[in-house]
Design a protein around this motif. Sequence first.
Motif, mmCIF file in Angstrom:
data_model
loop_
_atom_site.group_PDB
_atom_site.id
_atom_site.type_symbol
_atom_site.label_atom_id
_atom_site.label_comp_id
_atom_site.label_asym_id
_atom_site.label_seq_id
_atom_site.Cartn_x
_atom_site.Cartn_y
_atom_site.Cartn_z
ATOM 1 N N TYR A 59 -34.222 10.080 -11.152
ATOM 2 C CA TYR A 59 -33.616 10.215 -12.340
ATOM 3 C C TYR A 59 -32.634 11.160 -12.681
ATOM 4 O O TYR A 59 -31.521 11.169 -13.028
ATOM 5 N N PHE A 60 -33.041 12.415 -12.248
ATOM 6 C CA PHE A 60 -32.223 13.519 -12.567
ATOM 7 C C PHE A 60 -31.228 13.716 -11.291
ATOM 8 O O PHE A 60 -30.251 14.640 -11.550
ATOM 9 N N MET A 61 -31.621 13.624 -10.112
ATOM 10 C CA MET A 61 -30.881 13.832 -9.103
ATOM 11 C C MET A 61 -29.920 12.667 -8.430
ATOM 12 O O MET A 61 -28.892 12.933 -8.018
ATOM 13 N N GLY A 62 -30.118 11.513 -8.697
ATOM 14 C CA GLY A 62 -29.634 10.598 -8.226
ATOM 15 C C GLY A 62 -28.418 10.036 -8.799
ATOM 16 O O GLY A 62 -27.433 9.684 -7.976
ATOM 17 N N LYS A 63 -28.074 10.242 -10.137
ATOM 18 C CA LYS A 63 -26.689 9.718 -10.707
ATOM 19 C C LYS A 63 -25.784 10.849 -10.135
ATOM 20 O O LYS A 63 -24.771 10.543 -9.872
ATOM 21 N N PRO A 64 -25.987 12.208 -10.331
ATOM 22 C CA PRO A 64 -24.908 13.100 -10.005
ATOM 23 C C PRO A 64 -24.676 13.120 -8.526
ATOM 24 O O PRO A 64 -23.460 13.153 -8.034
ATOM 25 N N VAL A 65 -25.544 12.714 -7.675
ATOM 26 C CA VAL A 65 -25.324 12.638 -6.089
ATOM 27 C C VAL A 65 -24.622 11.384 -6.011
ATOM 28 O O VAL A 65 -23.381 11.475 -5.031
ATOM 29 N N LEU A 66 -25.030 10.271 -6.459
ATOM 30 C CA LEU A 66 -24.280 8.875 -6.467
ATOM 31 C C LEU A 66 -22.734 9.184 -6.946
ATOM 32 O O LEU A 66 -21.960 8.741 -6.331
ATOM 33 N N ASN A 67 -22.464 9.842 -7.911
ATOM 34 C CA ASN A 67 -21.260 10.079 -8.456
ATOM 35 C C ASN A 67 -20.268 10.667 -7.508
ATOM 36 O O ASN A 67 -19.080 10.763 -7.525
ATOM 37 N N MET A 68 -20.778 11.776 -6.687
ATOM 38 C CA MET A 68 -20.240 12.777 -5.859
ATOM 39 C C MET A 68 -19.940 11.762 -4.698
ATOM 40 O O MET A 68 -18.821 11.917 -3.965
ATOM 41 N N LEU A 69 -20.740 11.176 -4.105
ATOM 42 C CA LEU A 69 -20.833 10.526 -2.632
ATOM 43 C C LEU A 69 -20.179 8.876 -2.866
ATOM 44 O O LEU A 69 -19.456 8.538 -1.964
ATOM 45 N N GLY A 70 -20.383 8.181 -4.094
ATOM 46 C CA GLY A 70 -19.934 7.006 -3.984
ATOM 47 C C GLY A 70 -21.099 6.006 -3.335
ATOM 48 O O GLY A 70 -22.158 6.618 -2.876
ATOM 49 N N ASN A 71 -21.148 4.705 -3.581
ATOM 50 C CA ASN A 71 -22.134 3.869 -3.220
ATOM 51 C C ASN A 71 -22.383 3.791 -1.682
ATOM 52 O O ASN A 71 -23.974 4.110 -1.360
ATOM 53 N N SER A 72 -21.634 3.719 -0.900
ATOM 54 C CA SER A 72 -21.826 3.523 0.494
ATOM 55 C C SER A 72 -22.577 4.973 1.250
ATOM 56 O O SER A 72 -23.499 4.896 1.751
ATOM 57 N N SER A 73 -21.791 6.074 0.841
ATOM 58 C CA SER A 73 -22.473 7.474 1.228
ATOM 59 C C SER A 73 -23.623 7.802 0.732
ATOM 60 O O SER A 73 -24.652 8.413 1.253
ATOM 61 N N PHE A 74 -23.859 7.458 -0.416
ATOM 62 C CA PHE A 74 -25.224 7.453 -1.263
ATOM 63 C C PHE A 74 -26.400 6.581 -0.542
ATOM 64 O O PHE A 74 -27.381 7.066 -0.287
ATOM 65 N N LEU A 75 -25.981 5.403 -0.189
ATOM 66 C CA LEU A 75 -26.907 4.448 0.638
ATOM 67 C C LEU A 75 -27.126 4.986 1.871
ATOM 68 O O LEU A 75 -28.476 5.112 2.276
ATOM 69 N N ALA A 76 -26.415 5.596 2.538
ATOM 70 C CA ALA A 76 -26.210 6.314 3.908
ATOM 71 C C ALA A 76 -27.366 7.412 3.839
ATOM 72 O O ALA A 76 -28.215 7.776 4.646
ATOM 73 N N LEU A 77 -27.158 8.457 2.720
ATOM 74 C CA LEU A 77 -27.941 9.495 2.611
ATOM 75 C C LEU A 77 -29.472 9.029 2.462
ATOM 76 O O LEU A 77 -30.274 9.659 2.936
ATOM 77 N N TYR A 78 -29.639 8.057 1.625
ATOM 78 C CA TYR A 78 -30.842 7.585 1.057
ATOM 79 C C TYR A 78 -31.704 7.163 2.440
ATOM 80 O O TYR A 78 -32.693 7.351 2.731
ATOM 81 N N LEU A 79 -30.956 6.155 2.889
ATOM 82 C CA LEU A 79 -31.637 5.609 3.991
ATOM 83 C C LEU A 79 -31.776 6.274 5.408
ATOM 84 O O LEU A 79 -32.820 6.309 6.255
ATOM 85 N N GLY A 80 -30.639 7.183 5.526
ATOM 86 C CA GLY A 80 -30.736 8.117 6.694
ATOM 87 C C GLY A 80 -31.765 9.198 6.417
ATOM 88 O O GLY A 80 -32.462 9.395 7.138
ATOM 89 N N GLY A 81 -31.950 9.397 5.202
ATOM 90 C CA GLY A 81 -33.140 10.495 5.028
ATOM 91 C C GLY A 81 -34.423 9.749 5.142
ATOM 92 O O GLY A 81 -35.341 10.474 5.678
#
Length: 183
Positions: A59-81
């Motif tokens: 809740y606290f970290m997801g939105k700022p990181v999503l706004n910074m990276l955009g959908n595709s890169s955020f998904l890459a970060l989450y799934l890659g991580g």
Amino acid sequence: WYASESWQKFRDPALYRWMLDNFTTSTRNLLQGRVWTLLTSCFSHEDAGHIFMNLLTFYFMGKPVLNMLGNSSFLALYLGGGLVSSFISSGYSIATGRNSGSHGASGAISAVLAFYATMFPRSTFLLFMIVPMPAWVCVGGLALYDLYGSLKNPHRRVDGAGHLGGFLAGFLYALRLRRGVTF
């Protein structure tokens, strides 16, 4: 989580076994050819407390990181991580003889947390919602706690090695982005 509750309530372990076979990373699953669990474990949780803590962090970290990276890169970060977390957890399990399955959602969320702390190390985190500290201190402390726990008791319930894999993935993702390398 629902599967274990269902087993306790209805005394039928079928759903629980199916979840363990398909949504946890374990040496047994990998040796039996269920390699998809390296990815599907990124969406599983042990119990209600586990999902609550992960959702609170998200809740606290997801939105700022999503706004910074955009959908595709955020998904890459989450799934890659999550994948890095699963690989490191699996290697650690083989090295230590740890036989329990791992839920990879925490590793994936650790990647998001470490990414944020690497990009904004001086931003303030509230430990236990009370104690203010710089992001790098909080995440570094969590990583040291997981490292200590993994070395002290390799067979503990919490998969500290998986968390460390997520932290590593998020840190490396942020460093690459800082150097101008995009995914």
